[in-house]
Enzyme design. Structure first.
Site, short mmCIF file in Angstrom:
data_model
loop_
_atom_site.label_atom_id
_atom_site.label_comp_id
_atom_site.label_asym_id
_atom_site.label_seq_id
_atom_site.Cartn_x
_atom_site.Cartn_y
_atom_site.Cartn_z
N CYS A 1 -18.83 4.81 6.00
CA CYS A 1 -18.75 3.35 6.05
C CYS A 1 -17.73 2.93 7.10
O CYS A 1 -16.68 2.36 6.80
CB CYS A 1 -18.40 2.79 4.67
SG CYS A 1 -18.77 1.04 4.47
N CYS B 1 -25.20 3.59 7.79
CA CYS B 1 -25.93 3.18 6.59
C CYS B 1 -27.11 4.10 6.30
O CYS B 1 -27.44 4.33 5.13
CB CYS B 1 -26.41 1.74 6.73
SG CYS B 1 -25.08 0.52 6.89
N CYS C 1 -26.48 -1.53 -1.48
CA CYS C 1 -25.29 -2.11 -0.84
C CYS C 1 -25.64 -3.44 -0.24
O CYS C 1 -26.56 -3.53 0.60
CB CYS C 1 -24.75 -1.16 0.23
SG CYS C 1 -23.38 -1.89 1.19
N LYS D 1 0.84 -1.21 0.00
CA LYS D 1 0.00 0.00 0.00
C LYS D 1 0.87 1.25 0.00
O LYS D 1 0.64 2.19 -0.77
CB LYS D 1 -0.92 0.01 1.22
CG LYS D 1 -1.83 1.24 1.28
CD LYS D 1 -2.22 1.63 2.68
CE LYS D 1 -1.09 2.31 3.42
NZ LYS D 1 -1.50 2.87 4.73
N CYS E 1 -26.10 6.88 4.07
CA CYS E 1 -25.36 6.50 2.86
C CYS E 1 -26.29 6.45 1.64
O CYS E 1 -27.37 5.85 1.69
CB CYS E 1 -24.70 5.14 3.06
SG CYS E 1 -23.73 4.58 1.64
#
Length: 277
Positions: A255, A262, A271, A185, A265
């Site tokens: 998230c 949620c 989702c 990463k 969102c």
């Protein structure tokens, strides 16, 4: 993390397999017909009807862009792309980017940013770090996660950069991941931010978690590196440079790892992991 100056990479072309030249004694027309039947069609990466992709990913991505439009997550204000001295020489800037990435592992952006500011106030260069006592370096970077190990890795990596790269950092992922304390990463983000090159998708815990929640991977992945490989198989390359920045901020604000928001969102209805009220 999204860099301010990125450009897309170049996809490697695929080529159709070559065919045998035919057998003496076989009529020319027959050989042509046989060759036409056996030639396989090769597609560029990301093309072709057989390529898998998540069914609703474009809509989900657009919703995430809308939710990230205010650019006010910690990664936007204190991410690695804001931790280096923009007035320093290019090789010093690149070194500072790499150090910020090393400090950022298992550490909140706010803590990393503060540690980098303290280091920069003392003159953050390869030579200044090599001249610094380990105890002093530890006091400066504390309380970043695993700060004792990071003191060791920073000193080892800085010595390698001085001896092998003239005080600069490597310009390939393959060389970057060979440095102590530098994982995939960090290497991909270093390529994005320090070298303005997209060599792959930078996947941290946020990208890993959200990709699995949205089912952006064919099957559940166990770690960020598996997620990187899975995403690069289908995500168009021109999106690789922004996906880390988008998903990290989304993961910091909406998230969340525990108790995701949620109800706030835009992807709640599409989702697979949404907790619908």
């Amino acid at each position: 993390v999204k860099a301010a100056f990125l450009k897309p990479g170049i996809s490697l072309p695929c080529r159709a397999g070559s065919q045998p030249q035919g057998t003496p004694g076989v009529p020319q027309q027959s050989r042509r017909k046989r060759r036409r039947k056996s030639v396989a069609i090769a597609y560029e990466a990301g093309q072709g009807e057989g390529r898998w992709e998540p069914p609703l990913w474009r809509e989900q991505l657009q919703h995430i862009r809308e939710m990230r439009s205010s650019r006010d997550a910690p990664v936007d204000e204190m991410g690695v792309q804001r931790c280096y001295d923009s007035s320093a020489p290019p090789e010093v800037r690149r070194y500072q980017v790499l150090l910020a990435l090393m400090l950022s592992s298992q550490t909140k952006d706010q803590v990393t940013s503060a540690a980098m500011l303290r280091l920069r106030r003392r003159g953050l260069t390869v030579d200044s770090v090599l001249q610094m006592e380990d105890e002093t370096l530890g006091q400066i970077i504390y309380p970043v996660g695993f700060w004792r190990n990071k003191v060791k890795y920073i000193k080892q990596t800085t010595a390698i950069l001085k001896q092998k790269y003239g005080g600069d950092i490597p310009s390939t992922v393959e060389e970057l991941v060979q440095l102590p304390g530098v994982g995939p990463k960090m290497a991909h983000l270093a390529m994005h931010i320090a070298w303005d090159s997209v060599a792959g998708i930078a996947v941290d815990t946020h990208v890993h978690r959200i990709s699995n929640r949205l089912k952006w991977v064919k099957k559940e992945t166990k770690n960020p590196e598996e997620t990187r490989v899975a995403l690069e198989e289908w995500l168009p390359r021109d999106l690789w440079k922004e996906i880390n920045w988008l998903l990290v901020g989304f993961g910091q604000q909406t998230c969340l790892p525990v108790n995701p928001r949620c109800s706030q969102c835009l992807n709640q209805d599409i989702c697979p992991a949404a907790k619908r009220l």
